[in-house]
Write an enzyme that holds these catalytic residues in place. Structure first.
Site, mmCIF file in Angstrom:
data_model
loop_
_atom_site.group_PDB
_atom_site.id
_atom_site.type_symbol
_atom_site.label_atom_id
_atom_site.label_comp_id
_atom_site.label_asym_id
_atom_site.label_seq_id
_atom_site.Cartn_x
_atom_site.Cartn_y
_atom_site.Cartn_z
ATOM 1 N N GLU A 185 0.838 -1.216 0.000
ATOM 2 C CA GLU A 185 0.000 0.000 0.000
ATOM 3 C C GLU A 185 0.867 1.258 0.000
ATOM 4 O OE1 GLU A 185 -2.742 -0.046 3.283
ATOM 5 O OE2 GLU A 185 -4.172 -1.268 2.190
ATOM 6 N N GLU A 262 -6.834 -7.437 0.027
ATOM 7 C CA GLU A 262 -7.153 -7.418 1.461
ATOM 8 C C GLU A 262 -8.623 -7.039 1.585
ATOM 9 O OE1 GLU A 262 -4.754 -5.107 4.124
ATOM 10 O OE2 GLU A 262 -2.891 -5.753 3.164
HETATM 11 C C1 GLA Z 1 -3.884 -2.264 5.321
HETATM 12 C C2 GLA Z 1 -2.539 -2.956 5.469
HETATM 13 C C3 GLA Z 1 -2.625 -4.153 6.381
HETATM 14 C C4 GLA Z 1 -3.412 -3.828 7.624
HETATM 15 C C5 GLA Z 1 -4.785 -3.318 7.242
HETATM 16 C C6 GLA Z 1 -5.655 -2.938 8.406
HETATM 17 O O1 GLA Z 1 -4.617 -2.844 4.381
HETATM 18 O O2 GLA Z 1 -2.014 -3.340 4.224
HETATM 19 O O3 GLA Z 1 -1.324 -4.539 6.712
HETATM 20 O O4 GLA Z 1 -2.728 -2.841 8.334
HETATM 21 O O5 GLA Z 1 -4.652 -2.163 6.480
HETATM 22 O O6 GLA Z 1 -5.797 -3.968 9.278
#
Ligand code: GLA
Ligand code: CA
Length: 789
Positions: A185, A262
């Site tokens: 991210e 995710e």
């Molecule tokens: C983002 C991150 C994860 C985690 C989520 C929230 O998507 O990539 O590692 O921190 O947020 O749980």
């Protein structure tokens, strides 16, 4: 095919294969992006991944957790690798025990599960510093997650170490690893394609050219760092409008396979806020929709597990340290129990299993009760300080080569005949102040507290500042999170109309590192000789005791009578405790208990009211115990905007996605009020905002790091945490929402920390396709000084 440096036997076998030139060039498998779908060895493959983090699960339970995922209907395990767990000290790597990545990946293969590997280097994951090792901060000017030569050199070494462990387990080698993720991210950190490109190149160098690489980001920002030769996937939470999430990707790459890398099943908990839950229905509908459309996904988390020891991270902007449990309201609970969410999801995944019956659910562990037991000894902290070090100036923990635990700063005060005002810039994270042995008060970084009134005292009176480090920030630009005191400590005295400021120097420093050696160095005294102080607390220090178990099994140890600290059982670090909650028990895996006597140790930096514990059959994850409410409006208080002129009166459009509105002319101010005048859906009285930016004089997003929520007329905290600060927590899936029944107009006021020139706002409503709480007419007010209330 690749060489693996770890196993010479494999390496020589590979050499033989290479020598026989007659063999087809590629013996192994292939995972790739085909037209609208992934292809595994040429066949369409929909990824149904369960996110699991091996260091968060007791190793003896790894196999059972993987089997639970398989029985749920998943075909892949998605995992991060945690650099700071694997390289606790520079150049000393650990891939054993809880950190045995290779064993975990092999267990996935034994269970016929594919693997998606996410080696970071940054992983976020609510893990200490997002997985980056604290020792990187010993180079004070380091640029983390950028093209800083030292940072890149260290990343390369770590990746090489990971590749030595599992580089021969990719599909190309007939292993289970189908894809490897590049960074994590990056869009919520910055825009830097050259850096992301460097991480990609390192992965190719370390894992081989044939490994399939992908990036994950949000629909709103993936283009900023998307590299042309990588697969792009989107992250979003349950309830989100799924088609909308893939709109832009489909425009740019009409043939790309779609994957939500995710899909957030629940959410993480922070200290001092309600336990987070997300409805099963939203998760099930989302998974059903994705599978009906052939969209791949990874369910983050399918089983969250536990942030053992000091591994929990902290969220930002603001400072919001995460609790020890990483239950995440996931389908498989923290302790590996099958939840109703699991059963509902399994039914849905069964529907999409090509007519094949899912494997049966493996047996789960039956938790036990342990009856209340008393601790036997205490080693009071102040009687057991290690040898001190002298330092003229304040220094951070890292500068003393300390990564975790607490640190005590000691000096003497000037004469303060009328007392004085102590300012600590900045205490990371929880500072307790003592003047001549007397406890004066606490500065809690979560609450932005920096100053404390000191009583009158004579010159030379001892000042002690005990600072406990919580998890380093794991999200946003603030991950460069030094611990201890970061800058300076001053005392301001007002006398006879004059102001005297004294920058305190000449410190003695005591490093109270979270290590077995530190705890072992302390002298234990029978607890019976201590009585509670005026606040009803026993001394700060290390408490030891034993408890008996006839048949070891999982349990949840209760710490409802304790202050704040860390817990160990039989040498296993169980994690942090804090009386404010919401978590009041720690998960105690039965595999770490012994038949007969077990040893427990608690380091409590505040002191318990009673040094007892017991084992419960169910965890207590939702018991808040706050002195001040977490909302931003005092009882009976109302914002008074009479006499204020709006800088903008406007209307937002219906639907999902970001909207920008400019002011007619630039204005200066420190406080900004967004007033929601009417809702898009006039049948509901609720207003909600997922994210809010303010534009600076160049029309760019103003940094939100110094922001605090100053007022909100209404906040829904009944069962959730829909507080005003959620509009600047950098998470598009979290939001401020007014409570049911509160009538329009609604106002939220933000203190931006300092005055700036402002030219407009950017607003993001909720992500659901029906956009609950979407605002229609609105007004914006700006002021240099606080509004009236
Ligand atoms: C983002 C991150 C994860 C985690 C989520 C929230 O998507 O990539 O590692 O921190 O947020 O749980
Ligand atoms: Ca948010």
């Amino acid at each position: 095919m690749r060489l693996n440096l770890r196993h010479t036997a494999i390496a020589s076998a590979a050499f033989l294969l290479m020598a026989s030139a007659a063999l087809p060039a590629e013996a192994g498998g292939k995972f790739e992006a085909g037209k609208g779908t992934f292809l595994l060895n040429g066949e369409p493959f929909v990824v149904k991944a369960a996110e699991l983090h091996y260091p968060r699960i007791p190793r003896p339970y790894w196999d059972q957790r993987i089997k639970l995922c398989k029985a749920l209907g998943m075909n892949t395990i998605c995992l991060y690798t945690f650099w700071n767990a694997h390289e606790p000290q520079e150049d000393s790597f650990d891939f054993t025990g809880q950190n045995d990545l290779r064993e975990f990946v092999k267990l996935c293969r034994e269970n016929d599960m594919k693997v998606i590997l996410r080696p970071g280097p940054y992983v976020c994951a609510e893990w200490e510093m997002g997985g980056l090792p604290w020792w990187l901060l010993k180079k004070k000017d380091i640029r983390l997650r950028e093209n800083d030569p030292y940072f890149l050199e260290r990343v390369d070494k770590f990746q090489k170490a990971v590749a030595e462990q599992v580089g021969d387990l990719t599909v190309a080698d007939d292993g289970p690893i189908i894809m490897v993720q590049v960074e994590n991210e990056y869009g919520s950190y910055g825009t830097d394609k050259p850096y992301v490109g460097n991480i990609r190149d390192m992965l190719r160098k370390n894992f081989g050219e044939d490994v399939t690489l992908f990036q994950c980001d949000w629909a709103s920002n993936f283009e900023n760092n998307g590299l042309d030769d990588l697969i792009w996937t989107m992250n979003f939470g349950t309830g989100a409008n799924i088609d909308k999430q893939f709109d832009r990707l489909k425009q740019l790459r009409p043939d790309s396979p779609l994957m939500c890398s995710e899909f957030w099943s629940g959410w993480f908990d922070k200290w001092g806020a309600n336990h987070e839950t997300r409805p099963a229905s939203a998760m099930i509908e989302g998974i059903d929709e994705m599978l009906s459309k052939g969209i791949s996904f990874s369910l983050y988390m399918t089983h969250g597990g536990t942030n053992w020891g000091h591994w929990a991270g902290a969220n930002s902007p603001g400072f919001a340290p995460d609790v020890t449990s990483y239950d995440y309201d996931a389908p498989i609970s923290e302790s590996g129990q099958v939840t109703p969410k699991y059963m509902e999801l399994r039914n849905t995944l069964q529907k999409h299993n090509g007519g094949k019956k899912l494997p049966s659910i493996p047996a789960t562990i039956k938790p036990i009760e342990i009856k209340e037991f008393r601790f036997e000894t205490v080693a009071p902290l102040f009687a057991n300080l290690p040898e001190g070090k002298k330092s003229h100036d304040i220094k951070t923990m890292e500068e003393f080569d300390q990564g975790f635990g607490s640190i005590l700063y000691r000096t003497t005060l000037p004469a303060l005949p009328d007392g004085g005002m102590l300012t600590i810039n900045d205490a990371h994270d929880y500072a307790q102040v003592f003047v001549g042995d007397r406890y004066i008060g606490t500065l809690d970084r979560r609450l932005g507290e920096k100053t404390l009134r000191l009583p009158k005292c004579e010159a030379g009176t001892q000042l002690d500042i005990l600072v406990e480090a919580m998890g380093r920030i794991n999200f946003g630009r603030a991950i460069k999170d030094f611990k201890g005191i970061t800058d300076n400590v001053t005392v301001v005295e007002e006398r006879d109309g004059y102001t005297f400021t004294c920058d305190l120097k000449d410190w003695e420093i005591f490093n109270l590192e979270d290590t077995p050696e530190f705890y072992a160095s302390m002298e234990n005294l029978p607890l019976g000789s201590f009585t509670p102080d005026a606040d009803g607390r026993l001394p700060r220090g290390v408490y030891r005791g034993t408890f008996n178990v006839s048949k070891p099994s999982d349990t949840f140890l209760s710490f409802e009578t304790w202050g704040k600290g860390l817990v160990y059982v039989n040498g296993h670090p169980l994690g942090r405790i804090w009386e404010i909650g919401p978590q009041q028990t720690l998960y105690m895996p039965g595999c770490w208990l012994k038949k007969g006597e077990n040893e427990i140790m608690v380091f409590d930096i505040v002191g318990p009211t009673a040094a007892v514990s017991k084992g419960l059959k169910e965890p207590l994850l939702d018991n808040l115990n706050l002195k001040k409410p977490a909302t931003h409006r005092a009882e009976g208080e109302t914002l008074d905007l009479t006499g204020e002129e709006p800088v903008l009166t406007g209307t937002f459009d219906a639907g999902n996605g970001w909207q920008e509105r400019r002011f007619a002319a630039p204005v200066n101010g420190r406080y900004i009020c967004l007033e929601a005048v009417s809702p898009i859906d006039s049948s509901k009285d609720v207003a909600a905002v997922a994210e809010l930016y303010v534009l600076d004089e160049n029309g760019r997003n103003l940094s939100r790091e110094p922001w605090t929520a100053w007022y909100a007329d209404s906040e829904d905290t009944k069962k959730s945490n829909r507080t005003a600060d959620k509009v600047f927590d950098l998470q598009e899936s979290t939001f401020w929402s007014t409570a049911k029944g509160a009538a329009f107009p609604h106002q939220i006021v933000i203190d931006m920390g300092k005055s700036s020139t402002l030219t407009g706002i950017r607003y993001l409503p909720r992500m659901e396709s029906n956009v609950p709480g979407a605002i229609k007419d609105f007004r914006v007010y700006v002021s240099e000084t606080p509004f009236k209330k």
